[in-house]
Design a protein around this motif. Structure first.
Motif, PDB file in Angstrom:
ATOM      1  N   LEU A 197      -2.674   6.556  -0.694  1.00  0.00           N
ATOM      2  CA  LEU A 197      -1.444   7.026  -1.327  1.00  0.00           C
ATOM      3  C   LEU A 197      -1.507   8.505  -1.659  1.00  0.00           C
ATOM      4  N   GLN A 239      -4.175   3.367  -2.978  1.00  0.00           N
ATOM      5  CA  GLN A 239      -4.234   2.797  -1.640  1.00  0.00           C
ATOM      6  C   GLN A 239      -3.264   1.640  -1.494  1.00  0.00           C
ATOM      7  N   ILE A 240      -2.962   1.344  -0.226  1.00  0.00           N
ATOM      8  CA  ILE A 240      -2.157   0.176   0.118  1.00  0.00           C
ATOM      9  C   ILE A 240      -3.054  -0.727   0.956  1.00  0.00           C
ATOM     10  N   GLU A 288      -0.930  -5.147  -1.331  1.00  0.00           N
ATOM     11  CA  GLU A 288      -1.306  -4.688  -2.668  1.00  0.00           C
ATOM     12  C   GLU A 288      -1.261  -3.175  -2.707  1.00  0.00           C
ATOM     13  N   ILE A 289      -0.552  -2.659  -3.696  1.00  0.00           N
ATOM     14  CA  ILE A 289      -0.402  -1.224  -3.881  1.00  0.00           C
ATOM     15  C   ILE A 289      -1.025  -0.900  -5.228  1.00  0.00           C
ATOM     16  N   SER A 290      -2.111  -0.146  -5.197  1.00  0.00           N
ATOM     17  CA  SER A 290      -2.804   0.141  -6.452  1.00  0.00           C
ATOM     18  C   SER A 290      -3.192   1.603  -6.520  1.00  0.00           C
ATOM     19  N   VAL A 328       8.379   2.057  -5.823  1.00  0.00           N
ATOM     20  CA  VAL A 328       7.904   1.284  -4.669  1.00  0.00           C
ATOM     21  C   VAL A 328       9.135   0.665  -4.034  1.00  0.00           C
ATOM     22  N   THR A 386       4.380   8.510   0.176  1.00  0.00           N
ATOM     23  CA  THR A 386       3.770   7.765   1.274  1.00  0.00           C
ATOM     24  C   THR A 386       4.809   6.822   1.863  1.00  0.00           C
ATOM     25  N   GLN A 394       0.911  -3.144  -7.886  1.00  0.00           N
ATOM     26  CA  GLN A 394       2.022  -3.940  -7.375  1.00  0.00           C
ATOM     27  C   GLN A 394       1.547  -4.831  -6.241  1.00  0.00           C
ATOM     28  N   ARG A 395       2.166  -5.976  -6.105  1.00  0.00           N
ATOM     29  CA  ARG A 395       1.878  -6.856  -4.979  1.00  0.00           C
ATOM     30  C   ARG A 395       3.205  -7.316  -4.384  1.00  0.00           C
ATOM     31  N   VAL A 412       6.196   4.579  -1.156  1.00  0.00           N
ATOM     32  CA  VAL A 412       5.681   4.732  -2.515  1.00  0.00           C
ATOM     33  C   VAL A 412       5.803   6.211  -2.836  1.00  0.00           C
TER      34      VAL A 412
END
Length: 144
Positions: A82, A71-72, A102-104, A116, A86, A137-138, A59
């Motif tokens: 993140l 965070q992931i 999950e990346i938020s 990503v 990362t 993102q997922r 990311v």
């Protein structure tokens, strides 16, 4: 409540009642909430044998000056915080079955973008997110 406050409240209520159902202020608030909740999802299927080799989730912020925080999560558990660049090897974390990554987070300025990527042998997925300031993102990775 004094008379001035009461008159102001009545005037405000009258203005709201006379306004069309969608006004700029409520639209902006609703639109912001909607952006935060939008999630982009990608599904990837891997053979268990492929996990013998590294599969990196990266990311990053391709534009200089972009600040990224977030965070992931893997199956609901935070595995990495993140920053602007990362990179994490998912191979050691994945087993047979279905996994949700999950990346938020948030990035600033909102007009910039975040990339990503999932990179491994015979596997490459790249998504670029931009414009909202929110990253949501997922990745669904199914290991067979």
């Amino acid at each position: 409540m004094n008379l001035k406050t009461l008159l102001l409240a009545i005037s405000y209520t009258t203005v709201l009642a006379a306004a069309p159902p969608v006004n700029i202020q409520s639209f902006s608030l609703a639109n912001t909430a909607q952006i935060q909740q939008q999630m982009q999802q990608t599904t990837i299927t891997l053979a268990a044998e492929q996990l013998r080799h590294p599969h990196f989730l990266r990311v990053s912020t391709p534009t200089t000056g972009t600040q990224l925080t977030g965070q992931i999560k893997l199956n609901g558990k935070v595995i990495q915080r993140l920053n602007n660049n990362t990179k994490i090897n998912l191979s050691r974390l994945l087993t047979r079955g279905k996994h949700a990554i999950e990346i938020s987070g948030r990035y600033r300025p909102a007009g910039n973008s975040v990339q990503v990527e999932l990179i491994g042998p015979n596997t490459q997925s790249l998504q670029q997110i931009g414009g909202s300031g929110y990253l949501n993102q997922r990745l669904i990775i199914e290991v067979k």
